[in-house]
Design a protein around this motif. Sequence first.
Motif, short mmCIF file in Angstrom:
data_model
loop_
_atom_site.label_atom_id
_atom_site.label_comp_id
_atom_site.label_asym_id
_atom_site.label_seq_id
_atom_site.Cartn_x
_atom_site.Cartn_y
_atom_site.Cartn_z
N LYS A 87 0.84 -1.19 0.00
CA LYS A 87 0.00 0.00 0.00
C LYS A 87 0.88 1.24 0.00
O LYS A 87 2.03 1.19 0.43
CB LYS A 87 -0.89 0.02 1.25
N PRO A 88 0.35 2.38 -0.45
CA PRO A 88 1.14 3.61 -0.41
C PRO A 88 1.69 3.93 0.98
O PRO A 88 2.79 4.48 1.10
CB PRO A 88 0.16 4.68 -0.89
N GLU A 89 0.95 3.60 2.02
CA GLU A 89 1.40 3.88 3.38
C GLU A 89 2.57 3.00 3.81
O GLU A 89 3.14 3.22 4.88
CB GLU A 89 0.25 3.74 4.39
N ASP A 90 2.94 2.02 3.00
CA ASP A 90 4.13 1.23 3.26
C ASP A 90 5.40 1.92 2.78
O ASP A 90 6.50 1.44 3.05
CB ASP A 90 4.03 -0.14 2.59
N THR A 91 5.25 3.01 2.06
CA THR A 91 6.39 3.76 1.55
C THR A 91 7.26 4.26 2.70
O THR A 91 6.78 4.96 3.59
CB THR A 91 5.93 4.93 0.69
N ALA A 92 8.52 3.90 2.68
CA ALA A 92 9.45 4.27 3.74
C ALA A 92 10.83 3.72 3.42
O ALA A 92 11.00 2.94 2.48
CB ALA A 92 8.98 3.71 5.09
N VAL A 93 11.80 4.15 4.20
CA VAL A 93 13.09 3.50 4.19
C VAL A 93 13.03 2.35 5.18
O VAL A 93 12.65 2.54 6.34
CB VAL A 93 14.23 4.46 4.57
N TYR A 94 13.38 1.17 4.73
CA TYR A 94 13.33 -0.02 5.57
C TYR A 94 14.72 -0.36 6.07
O TYR A 94 15.66 -0.46 5.30
CB TYR A 94 12.73 -1.19 4.79
N TYR A 95 14.82 -0.56 7.38
CA TYR A 95 16.09 -0.84 8.02
C TYR A 95 16.08 -2.23 8.65
O TYR A 95 15.10 -2.63 9.29
CB TYR A 95 16.37 0.17 9.13
N CYS A 96 17.16 -2.92 8.47
CA CYS A 96 17.39 -4.19 9.13
C CYS A 96 18.18 -3.95 10.41
O CYS A 96 19.04 -3.07 10.46
CB CYS A 96 18.16 -5.12 8.19
N ALA A 97 17.89 -4.71 11.45
CA ALA A 97 18.57 -4.55 12.72
C ALA A 97 18.83 -5.91 13.36
O ALA A 97 18.08 -6.86 13.14
CB ALA A 97 17.74 -3.68 13.67
N ALA A 98 19.89 -5.97 14.16
CA ALA A 98 20.24 -7.18 14.89
C ALA A 98 20.39 -6.85 16.37
O ALA A 98 20.98 -5.84 16.73
CB ALA A 98 21.54 -7.77 14.36
N GLY A 99 19.83 -7.71 17.22
CA GLY A 99 19.91 -7.52 18.65
C GLY A 99 20.30 -8.79 19.37
O GLY A 99 20.07 -9.89 18.88
N TYR A 100 20.85 -8.62 20.57
CA TYR A 100 21.29 -9.76 21.36
C TYR A 100 20.61 -9.83 22.71
O TYR A 100 21.04 -10.57 23.59
CB TYR A 100 22.81 -9.72 21.52
N GLN A 115 22.04 0.30 6.63
CA GLN A 115 21.92 1.65 6.08
C GLN A 115 20.53 1.95 5.54
O GLN A 115 20.20 3.11 5.31
CB GLN A 115 22.96 1.87 4.98
N GLY A 116 19.72 0.93 5.34
CA GLY A 116 18.36 1.12 4.87
C GLY A 116 18.22 0.95 3.37
O GLY A 116 19.17 1.15 2.61
N THR A 117 17.02 0.60 2.95
CA THR A 117 16.69 0.49 1.54
C THR A 117 15.32 1.10 1.31
O THR A 117 14.39 0.89 2.08
CB THR A 117 16.74 -0.99 1.07
N GLN A 118 15.21 1.90 0.26
CA GLN A 118 13.99 2.65 0.00
C GLN A 118 12.93 1.78 -0.66
O GLN A 118 13.21 1.09 -1.65
CB GLN A 118 14.29 3.86 -0.90
N VAL A 119 11.73 1.84 -0.11
CA VAL A 119 10.57 1.18 -0.71
C VAL A 119 9.54 2.26 -1.01
O VAL A 119 9.13 3.00 -0.12
CB VAL A 119 9.96 0.12 0.22
#
Length: 123
Positions: A87-100, A115-119
């Motif tokens: 959906k249009p509201e999904d438009t964003a920069v998507y970031y991956c993260a790792a936690g311990y 660093q993120g990837t644009q959707v």
Amino acid sequence: QVQLVESGGGLVQTGGSLRLSCAASGRTFSRSGMGWFRQAPGKEREFVAAIRWSGGSTYYADSVKGRFTISRDNAKNTVYLQMNSLKPEDTAVYYCAAGYGSRWFRIDDYDYWGQGTQVTVSS
């Protein structure tokens, strides 16, 4: 240290699909979690989905539940986010993260970020 590199973003029409990838290197992910967050212009970064590295338990934000699927490939140290029915509201920069730690729902639950990837989803 852990390095995370996202890929797979792009431009898609409403109702389309994209598959994001996050390749991790530098440290084992045993007993850790990985997640996806997104940030639209003028908004705070928000939780999208998370997965426990060992066992594969998954968690989703209500806004994407039923449309997005998070998964991981232990051998490749890679986490994926399959996004369907965009959906249009999904438009964003998507970031991956790792936690311990033991929680994967907030920004400060994670220790490393990509660093993120644009959707972009067009109407």
